[in-house]
Structures are given as C-alpha cells and as structure tokens.
Design an enzyme around this catalytic site. Structure first.
Site, PDB file in Angstrom:
ATOM      1  N   ASP A   1     -32.299  -9.074 -38.183  1.00 58.43           N
ATOM      2  CA  ASP A   1     -32.012  -9.817 -39.459  1.00 58.43           C
ATOM      3  C   ASP A   1     -33.151  -9.999 -40.265  1.00 58.43           C
ATOM      4  O   ASP A   1     -34.246 -10.526 -39.529  1.00 58.43           O
ATOM      5  CB  ASP A   1     -31.358 -11.159 -39.018  1.00 58.43           C
ATOM      6  CG  ASP A   1     -30.796 -11.871 -40.572  1.00 58.43           C
ATOM      7  OD1 ASP A   1     -31.187 -11.625 -41.330  1.00 58.43           O
ATOM      8  OD2 ASP A   1     -30.163 -12.963 -39.905  1.00 58.43           O
TER       9      ASP A   1
ATOM     10  N   VAL B   1     -29.742  -6.675 -49.692  1.00 57.25           N
ATOM     11  CA  VAL B   1     -28.493  -6.744 -50.535  1.00 57.25           C
ATOM     12  C   VAL B   1     -29.069  -5.600 -51.526  1.00 57.25           C
ATOM     13  O   VAL B   1     -29.953  -5.296 -52.022  1.00 57.25           O
ATOM     14  CB  VAL B   1     -28.365  -8.018 -51.170  1.00 57.25           C
ATOM     15  CG1 VAL B   1     -27.621  -7.937 -52.522  1.00 57.25           C
ATOM     16  CG2 VAL B   1     -27.859  -9.021 -50.482  1.00 57.25           C
TER      17      VAL B   1
ATOM     18  N   HIS C   1     -32.972  -1.945 -61.578  1.00 55.35           N
ATOM     19  CA  HIS C   1     -32.654  -2.889 -62.057  1.00 55.35           C
ATOM     20  C   HIS C   1     -33.918  -4.027 -62.262  1.00 55.35           C
ATOM     21  O   HIS C   1     -33.552  -5.371 -62.800  1.00 55.35           O
ATOM     22  CB  HIS C   1     -31.373  -3.492 -61.376  1.00 55.35           C
ATOM     23  CG  HIS C   1     -30.261  -2.640 -61.306  1.00 55.35           C
ATOM     24  ND1 HIS C   1     -29.364  -2.825 -62.317  1.00 55.35           N
ATOM     25  CD2 HIS C   1     -29.732  -1.767 -60.307  1.00 55.35           C
ATOM     26  CE1 HIS C   1     -28.361  -1.863 -62.231  1.00 55.35           C
ATOM     27  NE2 HIS C   1     -28.785  -1.206 -60.986  1.00 55.35           N
TER      28      HIS C   1
ATOM     29  N   TYR D   1     -30.656  -9.580 -58.222  1.00 54.18           N
ATOM     30  CA  TYR D   1     -31.016  -8.519 -57.408  1.00 54.18           C
ATOM     31  C   TYR D   1     -32.153  -8.032 -58.089  1.00 54.18           C
ATOM     32  O   TYR D   1     -33.025  -7.682 -57.404  1.00 54.18           O
ATOM     33  CB  TYR D   1     -29.811  -7.434 -57.325  1.00 54.18           C
ATOM     34  CG  TYR D   1     -30.147  -6.170 -56.939  1.00 54.18           C
ATOM     35  CD1 TYR D   1     -30.256  -5.807 -55.403  1.00 54.18           C
ATOM     36  CD2 TYR D   1     -30.099  -5.166 -57.666  1.00 54.18           C
ATOM     37  CE1 TYR D   1     -30.701  -4.605 -54.980  1.00 54.18           C
ATOM     38  CE2 TYR D   1     -30.386  -3.709 -57.478  1.00 54.18           C
ATOM     39  CZ  TYR D   1     -30.619  -3.632 -55.933  1.00 54.18           C
ATOM     40  OH  TYR D   1     -31.075  -2.239 -55.533  1.00 54.18           O
TER      41      TYR D   1
ATOM     42  N   LYS E   1     -36.145  -7.646 -56.612  1.00 58.95           N
ATOM     43  CA  LYS E   1     -36.903  -6.362 -56.297  1.00 58.95           C
ATOM     44  C   LYS E   1     -38.421  -6.381 -56.990  1.00 58.95           C
ATOM     45  O   LYS E   1     -39.431  -5.738 -56.399  1.00 58.95           O
ATOM     46  CB  LYS E   1     -36.199  -5.004 -56.711  1.00 58.95           C
ATOM     47  CG  LYS E   1     -34.707  -4.720 -56.215  1.00 58.95           C
ATOM     48  CD  LYS E   1     -35.135  -4.247 -54.642  1.00 58.95           C
ATOM     49  CE  LYS E   1     -33.804  -3.833 -53.903  1.00 58.95           C
ATOM     50  NZ  LYS E   1     -34.223  -3.442 -52.440  1.00 58.95           N
TER      51      LYS E   1
HETATM   52  C1  15L Z   1     -29.121  -0.159 -57.319  1.00 57.56           C
HETATM   53  O1  15L Z   1     -30.111  -0.424 -57.289  1.00 57.56           O
HETATM   54  C2  15L Z   1     -28.020  -0.200 -56.398  1.00 57.56           C
HETATM   55  O2  15L Z   1     -28.499  -0.176 -55.207  1.00 57.56           O
HETATM   56  C3  15L Z   1     -27.223   1.140 -56.470  1.00 57.56           C
HETATM   57  O3  15L Z   1     -25.854   0.704 -55.641  1.00 57.56           O
HETATM   58  C4  15L Z   1     -26.854   1.559 -57.884  1.00 57.56           C
HETATM   59  O4  15L Z   1     -25.854   0.782 -58.370  1.00 57.56           O
HETATM   60  C5  15L Z   1     -27.821   1.652 -58.703  1.00 57.56           C
HETATM   61  O5  15L Z   1     -28.928   0.722 -58.653  1.00 57.56           O
HETATM   62  C6  15L Z   1     -27.509   1.988 -60.040  1.00 57.56           C
HETATM   63  O6  15L Z   1     -28.214   1.293 -60.968  1.00 57.56           O
HETATM   64  O7  15L Z   1     -26.675   2.720 -60.373  1.00 57.56           O
END
Ligand code: 15L
Length: 267
Positions: free
Chosen positions: A51, A74, A113, A136, A140
């Site tokens: 974990d 996640v 993102h 999210y 990051k």
């Molecule tokens: C991400 O960071 C995700 O982990 C992935 O599932 C996609 O959704 C990707 O970005 C995206 O922006 O398409």
C-alpha cells in the site's frame, strides 16, 4: 541499460500491464507491486503487494532496488480523500523510502493533467506554470515538486513524465495532439532509466504527433525518439461527426474529459 533489480509500482494498472512484459529484457529482476491482483510471477519477477500509504511497507518494497518506475496510485480524477493517501502520501512514502534505501533514480508517471487548464491548441513547454485541472493533476504536480526537493537535498534523480493519452491508438481529436503509443511509452521509459545525469527533469510524454500541444525541445535530450504518430489516424478521426458543443470545457481545455469530473465550476 540493464538494471539489476527494477521496481514497477502500479504493475496491475493499465500502463503497468503494458510495461510488465516489456521490461523483462531490460532488467535481471523485476519487482512488481500493486494492491490489485498481479497474477503469477514469471521466473525473473518478484511480486510484492504494498500500500503506497503504508510507509513501512514502502520501505521494504524499495529494499535492494536500483531504480523505480512509479506508475502506482490513482490514475484518474477522484475525490480528494482518495487522491490524498494514494498519490500525495504515497509519493512522499516512495521518496522517503528511496532516500533511506539509497535508490538513485525514479521515473515518475506524472500526467498532462498538471497543465490540463491550458487551452487546447496552445503549445506549452514543461517549464510553463502548472495549471492543474483537478485533484489528480494537483497530486501529480506535488509529485514533481517532491522530486525536485529530493534531487536538490538528496541527489535522487527523477524523470517526471507528463504522459498524454497512452493507448493502442488515438481515441479522439484530442488524441491527435497527445497520443502516446505503447511502443513509444516503452522507448520513453527506457530512455528515462538509461540517460545519464538527468538531475530532476520534467518532460511531456507523447508520440511524434505533428499537432502536438507540447514542446520538449528546450529540455535536456534523454535520447527518446518516438517512432509512432497520431497522424496515421487523423483522417478516420476527423471523419467522425462533429462534437455536440465545441464550447464545452472538455473540448476547450487540454485536460479533456477530466474537465467534466469533480466539483469544479467553470466561469
Ligand atoms: C491520465 O493522466 C490518466 O492516467 C489516463 O487515464 C488518461 O485519462 C490520460 O491522462 C488522458 O489525459 O487522456
């Protein structure tokens, strides 16, 4: 580069499953971790479920490891109480374990993102200010900043990869700019592991897409040479019916559908 023991976190996740069989030729031992089922271990593999939020488990997980591919946590927009333990406490535990166990290189699966609130079509560099599109993306950005701290204070090197949409083929019009093929993901990860003296580097992870929204050209060259391009799919994607509402935030901003998730209003 051939590592003696390489750790892949998130090994049961979407990209972990893509990387797992491809890493065999690049390391002697592959340690795989996830909370989800990892299946059976091949001869060169070690399964160590852990974990990310458990500091002691993370310390054990990094024991004897030469480098880490951190794909755990996640991977989509979620409520903050889910993002916090996996992506914020988790990445802290990972770097603390790396420090205590003497691990010198981490490849961090960051995300586009982090800059999801830039407009689609705008071309940005990794040094542009972060504009996360949700919790999210913020997590990051936190990981990238933690990587910076652990390089400056402890000399642990990180390549943070702001991955685009990594899939067998581009999903949609957004994918024409940000698609990353599975083969190019492998090339990118290997370059990130092998390049010398990377320090603390953040780059976007995409294939060789002519309509790219991201420009890594001013960053240190780690030897990543993408071989795929979304252009091969352009005609079939552009032949699809136009989107219902081109003014919808999911069409206007680089983060795409993530702009439609969560509690955030749009002005
Ligand atoms: C991400 O960071 C995700 O982990 C992935 O599932 C996609 O959704 C990707 O970005 C995206 O922006 O398409």
């Amino acid at each position: 580069m051939r590592c003696r023991r390489l750790l892949l976190t998130g090994a049961a996740g979407g990209l972990g499953r893509v990387l797992r069989p491809r890493l065999q030729r690049h390391c002697e031992r592959l340690r795989l971790s996830d909370l989800a089922d990892l299946g059976g271990a091949a001869a060169h593999e070690e399964l160590m479920p852990a974990d990310l939020a458990d500091a002691h488990a993370m310390l054990e997980l990094l024991d004897g490891v030469d480098a880490v591919l951190h794909f755990g946590g996640v991977s989509v927009e979620q409520p903050f109480d889910m993002v916090l333990p996996a992506n914020i406490v988790g990445v802290f535990n990972l770097y603390e374990a790396a420090r205590l166990q003497g691990v010198r290189r981490i490849v961090f699966a960051s995300s586009n993102h982090v800059t999801g609130c830039y407009r689609q079509g705008e071309v940005i560099r990794p040094t542009a200010p972060a504009r996360p599109d949700g919790y999210y993306g913020i997590s990051k950005a936190f990981g990238e900043n933690l990587a910076s701290l652990y390089f400056d204070r402890y000399g642990i090197e990180t390549v943070s990869l702001r991955l685009g949409n990594c899939a067998p083929e581009p999903a949609d019009r957004r994918g024409l700019a940000i698609w990353l093929s599975h083969d190019d993901l492998e090339r990118l990860v290997l370059a990130s592991l092998s390049a010398e003296d990377v320090g603390c580097l953040t780059i976007y992870g995409a294939s060789d897409n002519p309509r790219a929204w991201w420009d890594n050209s001013a960053e240190r060259d780690i030897g990543y040479r993408p071989q795929d391009s979304a252009e091969a799919y352009r005609a079939q994607i552009e032949a699809r019916p136009p989107v219902a509402d081109p003014q919808d935030p999911t069409e206007l901003y680089q983060g795409g559908r993530f702009l439609g998730i969560g509690p955030f209003p749009f002005p």
